[in-house]
Write a protein that holds these residues in place. Structure first.
Motif, mmCIF file in Angstrom:
data_model
loop_
_atom_site.group_PDB
_atom_site.id
_atom_site.type_symbol
_atom_site.label_atom_id
_atom_site.label_comp_id
_atom_site.label_asym_id
_atom_site.label_seq_id
_atom_site.Cartn_x
_atom_site.Cartn_y
_atom_site.Cartn_z
ATOM 1 N N ILE A 321 0.858 -1.195 0.000
ATOM 2 C CA ILE A 321 0.000 0.000 0.000
ATOM 3 C C ILE A 321 0.888 1.237 0.000
ATOM 4 O O ILE A 321 1.709 1.429 0.894
ATOM 5 N N ARG A 322 0.723 2.090 -1.010
ATOM 6 C CA ARG A 322 1.590 3.252 -1.153
ATOM 7 C C ARG A 322 0.869 4.573 -0.890
ATOM 8 O O ARG A 322 1.503 5.597 -0.681
ATOM 9 N N THR A 323 -0.442 4.567 -0.931
ATOM 10 C CA THR A 323 -1.204 5.798 -0.735
ATOM 11 C C THR A 323 -2.508 5.463 -0.029
ATOM 12 O O THR A 323 -2.962 4.319 -0.046
ATOM 13 N N ILE A 324 -3.109 6.472 0.601
ATOM 14 C CA ILE A 324 -4.293 6.234 1.424
ATOM 15 C C ILE A 324 -5.448 5.661 0.601
ATOM 16 O O ILE A 324 -6.288 4.928 1.122
ATOM 17 N N SER A 325 -5.470 5.941 -0.694
ATOM 18 C CA SER A 325 -6.558 5.431 -1.528
ATOM 19 C C SER A 325 -6.474 3.926 -1.737
ATOM 20 O O SER A 325 -7.435 3.288 -2.156
ATOM 21 N N GLU A 326 -5.322 3.336 -1.402
ATOM 22 C CA GLU A 326 -5.135 1.896 -1.562
ATOM 23 C C GLU A 326 -5.363 1.134 -0.252
ATOM 24 O O GLU A 326 -5.155 -0.075 -0.197
ATOM 25 N N VAL A 327 -5.793 1.844 0.778
ATOM 26 C CA VAL A 327 -5.977 1.222 2.090
ATOM 27 C C VAL A 327 -6.924 0.024 2.022
ATOM 28 O O VAL A 327 -7.868 0.007 1.213
ATOM 29 N N VAL A 328 -6.665 -0.987 2.829
ATOM 30 C CA VAL A 328 -7.567 -2.135 2.928
ATOM 31 C C VAL A 328 -8.627 -1.805 3.967
ATOM 32 O O VAL A 328 -8.336 -1.701 5.168
ATOM 33 N N ASP A 329 -9.855 -1.607 3.511
ATOM 34 C CA ASP A 329 -10.957 -1.310 4.422
ATOM 35 C C ASP A 329 -11.473 -2.598 5.045
ATOM 36 O O ASP A 329 -11.640 -3.607 4.357
#
Length: 353
Positions: A321-329
């Protein structure tokens, strides 16, 4: 005994099915309740172990002639094939059951067809009663069979600030004895426990399911799997002690990914081929990150201790994960206090697109 509704009977069948968790693979957990024509419970059963009688057969044996004209309430579509045991459909028809109520259809192409066979024999069939609960109770098996890979639960223990160990590497014990007892119970419900070689070299764990109060081993032990790309597991490591089966999975045997390490999807595919339907990932942060990076984690069980370290390794390593948009919810499905600690169970949300 007072009569019960079909809905109540399905609730009881789901409870019965749970008694088979950890002992039925590669078969599913199944519960069955038989009602006579007046709605009175005349038989109950669950599938206890692979090769043993199915839930319907146990319930029919209890009911005897009282099953004739009655209703079988079963969590999973009755099997329609002849394996180590005969088809449950034949037994239900022969017993004169008039109606079969099913929680979830069977996705296994080998065993499916029960609804058709029952219907053709004149048995009334209803599908979908308390389907969500029946599905949840058999989630690992259903998920595994639908995709051909075991259901993976990542278990970790950490302080409230997310540390899996102190700065000097010590980690015994971050969580309480109550939490550790709970973990051993969790091990008893899965087919395999997976760790990386780093965990073996650092902690030399046994990875068995046992009673921590007296050290006795559980009757059934999950397969111990060490993900060891280059074969570094010592010959005297405790995972080789003979207390349970062990597989040291190397890249040479399983296959290597682009990084030269064990291909995790290939590893899971092989575990499925060996009859494993549920896997408990207990490895350290590096292996956990690799599983998440490969999108191979189905459930997260975290034991969070009311402690602070402020330094030391995190419970999760690089997950790509490199950016907050790729976070695992994640979606919380249960939060329970276990001793002084919290046990948090969460499911990854499906990503859009």
């Amino acid at each position: 005994m007072a009569s019960v509704s079909v809905d109540q009977a399905m609730g009881r069948a789901i409870e019965l099915a749970a008694r088979g968790l950890g002992t039925t693979s590669p078969n599913p957990v199944v519960g069955c309740v038989l009602l006579d024509p007046a709605g009175e419970v005349v038989g109950e059963g669950f599938h206890a172990y692979a090769g043993g009688p199915h839930a319907e057969i146990v319930a029919l044996a209890q009911a005897g002639e009282r099953a004739r004209g009655g209703t079988a309430v079963v969590t999973l579509e009755p099997c329609d094939h002849r394996g180590r045991t005969g088809p449950c459909t034949e037994s239900l028809i022969r017993a004169g059951v008039a109606r079969v109520v099913i929680g979830v259809r069977d996705p296994n192409p080998i065993a499916t067809g029960g609804v058709r066979t029952l219907t053709e024999a004149g048995v009334e069939v209803e599908i979908g009663v308390r389907a969500d609960e029946a599905e949840a109770g058999n989630l690992a098996w259903l998920t595994a069979v639908r995709r051909g890979l075991p259901y993976v639960t990542w278990k970790y223990a950490a302080t409230i600030d997310g540390r899996a160990a102190a700065a000097d590497g010590t980690s015994m014990w971050i969580t309480s004895e109550a939490a550790r007892i709970d973990v051993h119970a969790l091990r008893g419900t899965v087919d395999a426990v997976v760790v990386g070689v780093g965990t073996v070299l650092a902690d030399d764990p046994r990875l068995t399911a046992r009673n921590l109060r007296d050290g006795t081993l559980a009757i059934r032990q999950p397969l111990r799997v060490v993900v060891d790309s280059f074969g570094r597991t010592p010959p005297d490591a405790q995972v080789r002690d003979g207390a349970a089966r062990t597989w040291v999975a190397t890249a040479a045997e399983v296959g290597a990914g682009e990084d030269g390490r064990v291909d995790l999807t290939a590893l899971l595919r092989e575990l499925y081929r060996r009859g494993m339907r549920s896997v408990l990932l207990e490895g350290g942060p590096t292996l956990a990150g690799a599983f998440l990076r490969a999108d191979l984690v189905d459930r997260v069980v975290g034991y969070v201790a009311p402690k602070l370290l402020g330094g030391g390794p995190a419970a999760l390593g690089d997950a790509g994960i490199r950016t907050i948009s790729e976070v695992v919810d994640l979606e919380f499905v249960d939060i329970t206090q276990v001793g002084p600690d919290l046990r948090v169970i969460a499911l990854p949300r499906k990503r859009e697109g």
